[in-house]
Design a protein around this motif. Structure first.
Motif, short mmCIF file in Angstrom:
data_model
loop_
_atom_site.label_atom_id
_atom_site.label_comp_id
_atom_site.label_asym_id
_atom_site.label_seq_id
_atom_site.Cartn_x
_atom_site.Cartn_y
_atom_site.Cartn_z
N LYS A 290 142.47 153.83 24.25
CA LYS A 290 143.49 154.80 25.28
C LYS A 290 144.74 154.16 25.14
O LYS A 290 145.98 154.81 25.42
CB LYS A 290 142.97 154.50 26.72
N THR A 291 145.07 153.09 24.94
CA THR A 291 146.38 151.92 24.72
C THR A 291 147.33 153.04 23.95
O THR A 291 148.29 152.83 24.30
CB THR A 291 146.21 150.79 24.41
N ASP A 385 147.10 151.48 34.10
CA ASP A 385 145.74 151.22 33.50
C ASP A 385 144.86 151.00 34.31
O ASP A 385 145.15 150.18 35.55
CB ASP A 385 146.07 150.25 32.33
N GLU A 386 143.41 151.17 34.01
CA GLU A 386 142.17 150.83 34.94
C GLU A 386 142.62 151.40 36.44
O GLU A 386 142.52 150.67 37.38
CB GLU A 386 141.94 149.25 34.97
N GLY A 540 139.69 145.68 30.02
CA GLY A 540 140.46 145.56 29.14
C GLY A 540 140.59 144.69 27.53
O GLY A 540 141.24 144.87 26.58
MG MG Z 1 141.94 149.72 27.86
#
Ligand code: MG
Ligand code: ADP
Length: 677
Positions: A290-291, A385-386, A540
């Motif tokens: 995803k990053t 993120d998350e 992550g």
């Molecule tokens: Mg990640």
């Protein structure tokens, strides 16, 4: 509503108690529906009862005493024409001792169990009666209530609302051709008719329950759609597709995007080009990549002269993003700024200046990003993120850093099961990365009882001596962070002593960020072979050479947490394993969780199982997100109604705006409030 029953005419203390239950008006009383029903319509003889039956028994008290050993308990014996039943109270008031005096005639209601003295009931409901008092003719509803508000008073107030509040339909009759009316349904549930089916009522499968569940789901759909429409009316920077930066970064990567990454990027890119704010969730299993998609999205904003921000829930993760973003963006001549709660004043001042002047094109950070002092020159895209680790309010604060409203991209490895995405999260657009980058080998999961710890130690030693790296995750101790830390330090000392030939590191949540960073960096460079960690590494962390993970007391962890932890391995080409150490005996819930994680490596399946095991409230973390829950509808049981409500909502908004208003008025604030994402 034509006739409004005046809630304020109820006694003040009753109003206060009702408020505690979230009831603020007569409609609230009407929609406060029974939790269950009890059948006091007949009297059962003691000789006819079976284990586990819920029954009503009438008789005379023939014995009563308070025993003090091993603990205080009130025991009475009730005699009817056929036998005796023991009544047992572990907590009781003096008034109850009086009520249970020898010679009293009582009707008791409860569940019977075979006990030491024959049949017994623990904490039955007790009512004094005269001989020959007729039984009630209908099932008795039992409501959720609060201290100071008895079932009897609650029933009285609800009866009052049924007789006085507006019960008219809000929506055109054609909507509910196959279901009973609103008033009829409420009456059927609050005052079940004599022939009502107890089982169907308890299961909430009667037409009356269905009707109200449908109304509730419809209200939720309507409010979500209205929210959606409102978002579309807001202005946001229209960011034209990138011609330079995205192609340049893609060309510099050592890998090609997977098909799924490409599709997600296309969807995001299309949204960013619109004049209203994107609100998209990028969902992909751990390790799906995803990053890089987030970085590419940021470039689209940057190319049009806007800034982008990436916020992560932990320092370790944010820092890792920082390094990746720097390695990707700096070669393109773009400045990346860093903000965290722990950086020194000078670094912070410099970062704030670069963010305010617009010199920093991308800002990476933790919660520090939405603090008051942070002023962006032109924030065009906010990436979280998350996302499930942040509250609604926190995401909102970050969004408010942009003027006009920035686009928002949320990322999560915890998938939203279908029923949730159609209801609570209906306002989100979702892109899914359903494909892992090539060359990954599946992770082998093993369940090992803690008694076989020595074998596991041997495994870890062998793996590390062969050049692999391993994580050792310490148990989660929810009650005490201090204890958790102590356990981690002890484990670290123990493993260091067991493996004199290995370099062992320790990382936990209480360490200073710089220390954490140093340990993580050493592990990344393979200077440490074994990393002892608390669950801080759950989200992550990306060290592709790590191929073995041991999780202690896996039975204490939640499903998504286990899945996330396990996703820290299996990131490189080496065959990876995850060993779940558990302590016996296992609770039924823990056994089921471990079974799911053992059998499945599919994030969607695991999320669905998690939802089934815990229910939507726990699953979504209501306390954290503040999402009001559906009270009547059950997404699993009522999925067909959910589909129907979804279809209908659109037609209603188009053809019956006034009815929609009335419907939302009735339901909002009671059950199906809007979810703000
Ligand atoms: Mg990640
Ligand atoms: P997550 O979705 O869990 O956040 P990451 O973005 O951390 O996953 O990616 C996991 C790893 O996969 C990283 O090392 C990343 O560089 C790598 N990666 C991402 N996309 C690809 C790809 N298309 N091909 C090969 N490796 C990739």
């Amino acid at each position: 509503m034509s006739r409004a029953a005046d809630f304020t005419s109820l006694p003040k203390p009753a109003q206060a108690n009702l408020r505690k239950l979230g009831i603020i008006d007569a409609q609230g009383l009407l929609l406060h529906l029974p939790l269950r029903y009890v059948d006091e319509t007949h009297i059962t003889l003691v000789r006819d009862v079976r284990q586990g039956d819920q029954v009503q028994i009438e008789g005379e008290i023939v014995h009563s005493e308070v025993q003090y050993r091993p603990r205080k308990v009130l025991i009475a014996r009730l005699q009817d024409d056929s036998g005796q039943l023991t009544l047992r109270f572990l907590h009781f008031y003096p008034s109850q001792i009086a009520q249970l005096k020898v010679g009293r005639r009582l009707r008791v209601f409860g569940e019977v169990r075979g006990g030491f003295f024959g049949w017994e009931m623990v904490h039955p409901q007790v009512r004094a009666v005269r001989e020959g008092t007729p039984v009630t003719e209908t099932l008795t509803p039992v409501y959720p209530t609060t201290a100071g508000l008895s079932q009897a008073s609650l029933r009285k107030y609800i009866d009052w609302a049924l007789d006085n509040a507006a019960l008219e339909e809000t929506l055109p009759a054609a909507v509910y051709t196959d279901l009973p009316g609103y008033a009829e349904s409420l009456r059927a549930l609050h005052r079940p008719p004599p022939d009502a089916d107890l089982y169907a009522l308890q299961e909430r499968s009667t037409p009356a329950w269905q009707r109200l569940a449908y109304e509730e789901l419809l209200a939720q759909q309507l409010s979500m759609r209205r929210h959606y429409a409102k978002r579309r009316s807001l202005g946001a920077p229209a960011l034209a597709p990138s011609k330079m930066l995205i192609p340049a970064l893609l060309a510099s990567l050592p890998f090609a995007l997977t098909g799924a990454q490409g599709r997600a990027l296309t969807e995001i890119s299309r949204d960013l080009a619109q004049r209203y704010p994107m609100q998209r969730l990028l969902q992909g299993d751990v390790g799906s990549g995803k990053t890089i998609v987030a970085a590419l999205a940021a470039l689209q904003a940057i190319e049009q002269g806007w800034q982008a921000a990436i916020m992560a829930p932990t320092e370790i993760l944010a820092e890792q993003h920082l390094h990746k973003m720097q390695s990707w963006l700096q070669p393109l001549g773009l400045e990346v700024a860093w903000l965290s709660g722990s950086q020194n004043k000078k670094a912070r001042t410099l970062a704030l200046e670069a963010i305010a002047s617009g010199a920093a094109k991308l800002v990476v950070g933790t919660h520090a990003l939405f603090q008051e002092q942070v002023q962006f020159a032109r924030l065009g895209l906010a990436i979280v993120d998350e996302q499930h680790r942040f509250g609604v309010q926190q995401r909102l604060l970050l969004r408010q850093k942009g003027q006009p409203e920035p686009h928002q991209l949320m990322m999560s490895a915890t998938p939203i099961p279908r029923t949730l995405s159609m209801s609570y999260y209906a306002d989100l657009d979702v892109s899914v990365i359903d494909e892992l980058p090539p060359g990954r080998t599946p992770i082998v999961t093993r369940l090992v009882a803690d008694a076989r710890r020595d074998e596991v130690l041997q495994r870890v030693r062998d793996a590390c001596l062969q050049g692999n790296q391993a994580y050792w995750v310490c148990p989660l101790i929810e009650e005490s962070e201090v204890l958790q830390l102590k356990t981690a330090e002890e484990t670290y000392a123990l493993l260091q002593a067991s493996f004199p030939e290995l370099h062992v590191g320790l990382v936990h949540g209480r360490m200073k960020p710089a220390e954490k960073q140093a340990v993580m960096a050493a592990f990344s460079r393979n200077e440490l072979q074994l990393l002892v960690a608390t669950t801080v590494i759950e989200v992550g962390v990306d060290v592709p050479n790590a191929s073995l993970m041991v999780i202690e007391h896996a039975e204490r962890m939640g499903l998504s947490q286990l899945h996330q932890l396990r996703g820290r391995v299996g990131r490189g080409a080496a065959r990876s394993s995850c060993i779940l150490l558990y302590q016996q005996p296992l609770s039924e819930m823990a056994r089921q969780r471990l079974k799911v994680i053992y059998e499945s490596s599919d994030g969607f399946e695991i999320a669905q199982a998690d939802l089934n095991l815990r229910g939507p409230g726990e699953y979504m973390g209501v306390r954290q997100s503040g999402v009001p829950m559906l009270k009547i509808a059950d997404l699993t049981r009522d999925e067909p109604l959910l589909h129907r409500a979804r279809q209908l909502a659109e037609d209603l908004l188009r053809d019956h705006p006034a009815a929609v208003e009335a419907h939302l008025q009735r339901w909002l604030g009671h059950a199906a409030e809007l979810v703000k994402v």
